[in-house]
Design a protein around this motif. Structure first.
Motif, PDB file in Angstrom:
ATOM      1  N   GLU A   1     -22.281   5.046 -39.954  1.00 59.95           N
ATOM      2  CA  GLU A   1     -21.948   4.387 -41.399  1.00 59.95           C
ATOM      3  C   GLU A   1     -21.318   2.988 -40.858  1.00 59.95           C
ATOM      4  OE1 GLU A   1     -18.966   6.907 -43.002  1.00 59.95           O
ATOM      5  OE2 GLU A   1     -20.626   8.432 -43.747  1.00 59.95           O
ATOM      6  N   PRO A   2     -21.413   1.994 -41.747  1.00 64.32           N
ATOM      7  CA  PRO A   2     -20.787   0.522 -41.172  1.00 64.32           C
ATOM      8  C   PRO A   2     -19.466   0.568 -41.083  1.00 64.32           C
ATOM      9  CG  PRO A   2     -21.767   0.627 -43.599  1.00 64.32           C
ATOM     10  CD  PRO A   2     -22.005   2.022 -42.910  1.00 64.32           C
ATOM     11  N   GLY A   3     -18.863  -0.260 -40.461  1.00 66.06           N
ATOM     12  CA  GLY A   3     -17.538  -0.407 -40.140  1.00 66.06           C
ATOM     13  C   GLY A   3     -16.955  -1.805 -40.010  1.00 66.06           C
ATOM     14  N   PRO A   4     -15.835  -2.298 -39.915  1.00 68.09           N
ATOM     15  CA  PRO A   4     -15.377  -3.536 -39.704  1.00 68.09           C
ATOM     16  C   PRO A   4     -15.335  -4.040 -38.268  1.00 68.09           C
ATOM     17  CG  PRO A   4     -13.508  -2.437 -39.889  1.00 68.09           C
ATOM     18  CD  PRO A   4     -14.605  -1.229 -40.033  1.00 68.09           C
ATOM     19  N   ILE A   5     -15.028  -5.355 -37.964  1.00 64.97           N
ATOM     20  CA  ILE A   5     -14.594  -5.739 -36.853  1.00 64.97           C
ATOM     21  C   ILE A   5     -13.293  -5.692 -37.024  1.00 64.97           C
ATOM     22  CG2 ILE A   5     -14.496  -7.647 -35.120  1.00 64.97           C
ATOM     23  CD1 ILE A   5     -17.415  -6.465 -35.430  1.00 64.97           C
ATOM     24  N   TYR A   6     -12.469  -5.091 -35.718  1.00 67.88           N
ATOM     25  CA  TYR A   6     -11.057  -4.860 -36.130  1.00 67.88           C
ATOM     26  C   TYR A   6     -10.157  -5.311 -34.877  1.00 67.88           C
ATOM     27  CZ  TYR A   6      -6.947  -1.325 -36.634  1.00 67.88           C
ATOM     28  OH  TYR A   6      -5.701  -0.731 -36.561  1.00 67.88           O
ATOM     29  N   LEU A   7      -9.129  -5.877 -34.926  1.00 70.20           N
ATOM     30  CA  LEU A   7      -8.461  -6.789 -34.035  1.00 70.20           C
ATOM     31  C   LEU A   7      -7.063  -6.246 -33.969  1.00 70.20           C
ATOM     32  CD1 LEU A   7      -9.428 -10.536 -34.539  1.00 70.20           C
ATOM     33  CD2 LEU A   7     -10.662  -8.730 -33.014  1.00 70.20           C
ATOM     34  N   GLN A   8      -6.593  -5.804 -32.522  1.00 77.17           N
ATOM     35  CA  GLN A   8      -5.440  -5.225 -32.626  1.00 77.17           C
ATOM     36  C   GLN A   8      -4.173  -6.385 -32.521  1.00 77.17           C
ATOM     37  OE1 GLN A   8      -5.582  -3.240 -28.778  1.00 77.17           O
ATOM     38  NE2 GLN A   8      -5.485  -1.198 -29.875  1.00 77.17           N
ATOM     39  N   GLY A   9      -3.196  -6.249 -33.586  1.00 76.72           N
ATOM     40  CA  GLY A   9      -2.136  -7.112 -33.513  1.00 76.72           C
ATOM     41  C   GLY A   9      -0.692  -6.541 -33.331  1.00 76.72           C
ATOM     42  N   ASP A  10      -0.814  -5.017 -33.118  1.00 75.57           N
ATOM     43  CA  ASP A  10       0.633  -4.413 -32.949  1.00 75.57           C
ATOM     44  C   ASP A  10       0.927  -4.199 -31.520  1.00 75.57           C
ATOM     45  OD1 ASP A  10      -1.524  -2.577 -32.026  1.00 75.57           O
ATOM     46  OD2 ASP A  10      -0.815  -1.152 -33.393  1.00 75.57           O
ATOM     47  N   HIS A  11       0.175  -5.062 -30.771  1.00 77.11           N
ATOM     48  CA  HIS A  11       0.282  -5.299 -29.121  1.00 77.11           C
ATOM     49  C   HIS A  11       1.089  -6.464 -28.966  1.00 77.11           C
ATOM     50  CE1 HIS A  11      -2.043  -1.707 -29.247  1.00 77.11           C
ATOM     51  NE2 HIS A  11      -2.583  -1.879 -28.030  1.00 77.11           N
ATOM     52  N   THR A  12       0.593  -7.389 -28.076  1.00 78.03           N
ATOM     53  CA  THR A  12       1.411  -8.574 -27.738  1.00 78.03           C
ATOM     54  C   THR A  12       0.428  -9.861 -28.411  1.00 78.03           C
ATOM     55  OG1 THR A  12      -0.181  -8.926 -25.738  1.00 78.03           O
ATOM     56  CG2 THR A  12       1.559  -7.246 -25.717  1.00 78.03           C
TER      57      THR A  12
END
Length: 335
Positions: free
Chosen positions: A308-319
């Protein structure tokens, strides 16, 4: 991403829950229910992303269970009865609360229950079901025969149009400045997920080629999730996180052939191809992963079904981290 233990890796941030069940061999052991065997994208009542793989090895069940956040296995004392698997899990050896899982098949459908018992004796119950995932393709795709569409700009360099925070209740550290997508947080360590939000595309994608550039300072980290499932690690060349945890890795799943990263504070580039659950990673112009299978979602995934399709997802809860020049070319399907 930071440290957890999804197979042979130690990590403390977006933890995965990985269950290895070494049943005691015995004559006449109950065979594993064939309907239960295989990989599953789980649907929990809470909406928490989850994935499970039930296998059989040497006549004994081998089970992997991955939740978005949790402690790592392996876990012992798993029971098998009437086609169901039952086991207890704890976040750590000192945990006073207990969580048990009971999963099996009912009328051809996955049927699971998670029981969380607090130290005061209260119990929370959460049911789950799941969608069966087709087996991994038997051979890697021939990328020379794959047609890609015209690259599209996923980030316009001006504002956050086309992007949204994944956790609206958290603080938003994302902004755009001089053509750069920036995440600014006070966090400097690799501890568990924090108060700031991750960012994802509003659009979802199937297979693709992705170009993205990132800048991370020394001993800082983030991550880029392909289709919200597979994390390409974002750290500097000399980070304490190396190999399966290092830059160029699909975190905890596929180790880069070598470290092609740059020192902290320099722009780096990823060119990543994802086709038929196989990934090729080019880091700073060097191919470090060559058309290798990704057998399941990495820890912290927000999407767990590979068809199934999904997003490009970027971590922002790190640094703190910066991104720019994000382009994606979708795989063209035959009419």
């Amino acid at each position: 991403m930071n440290q957890h233990q999804p197979r042979r890796v130690t990590r403390g941030l977006c933890l995965c829950l990985l269950l290895f069940s070494p049943f005691t061999a015995s004559v006449g052991a109950e065979p594993l229910a064939s309907e239960l065997a295989g990989d599953w994208s789980l649907q929990l009542e809470s909406g928490l992303p989850a994935w499970m793989s039930v296998q059989e090895r040497d006549g004994q069940p081998l089970v992997y269970l991955r939740l978005y956040v949790g402690s790592a296995g392996p876990y012992q004392k798993v029971e098998q009865s009437d086609g169901r698997l039952k086991f207890a899990i704890k976040k750590n050896k000192n945990a006073k609360s207990t969580t048990t899982v009971d999963v099996g098949m009912v009328d051809g459908k996955l049927d699971g229950l998670i029981l969380r018992q607090s130290p005061d004796g209260s119990i929370q119950r959460e049911r789950f079901t799941g969608k069966k995932i087709p087996p991994m393709p038997a051979v890697a795709p021939d990328l020379s025969n794959v047609r890609f569409g015209h690259p599209i700009a996923v980030f316009n360099g001006k504002d956050l149009t086309g992007w949204t925070v994944h956790e609206p209740a958290k603080k938003n550290g994302w902004s755009v400045e001089d053509g750069v997508l920036k995440n600014t947080t006070p966090k400097t360590d690799f501890s568990a997920t924090g108060d700031y939000a991750n960012l994802k595309t509003e659009a979802v994608f199937e297979d693709f080629w992705l170009h993205i550039e990132f800048l991370v300072e020394t001993q800082r980290n983030s991550g880029i999730y392909l289709r919200g499932m597979y994390e390409a690690q974002v750290v500097d060349r000399d980070s304490r996180m190396q190999g399966l945890q290092g830059v160029g890795a699909i975190f905890g799943m596929i180790e880069p052939a070598f470290n092609a990263g740059k020192p902290g504070g320099q722009w780096q580039s990823y060119d990543i191809t994802l086709v038929d659950r196989h990934v090729t990673v080019v880091l700073n112009g060097e191919k470090v992963i060559d058309n290798q299978p990704v057998t399941g979602p990495t820890a912290g995934a927000v999407h767990t079904h590979p068809t199934e399709p999904g997003p490009i997802y970027l971590q922002g809860d790190h640094t703190n981290v910066s991104y720019r020049d994000i382009y994606l070319a979708p795989v063209m399907k035959d009419e």
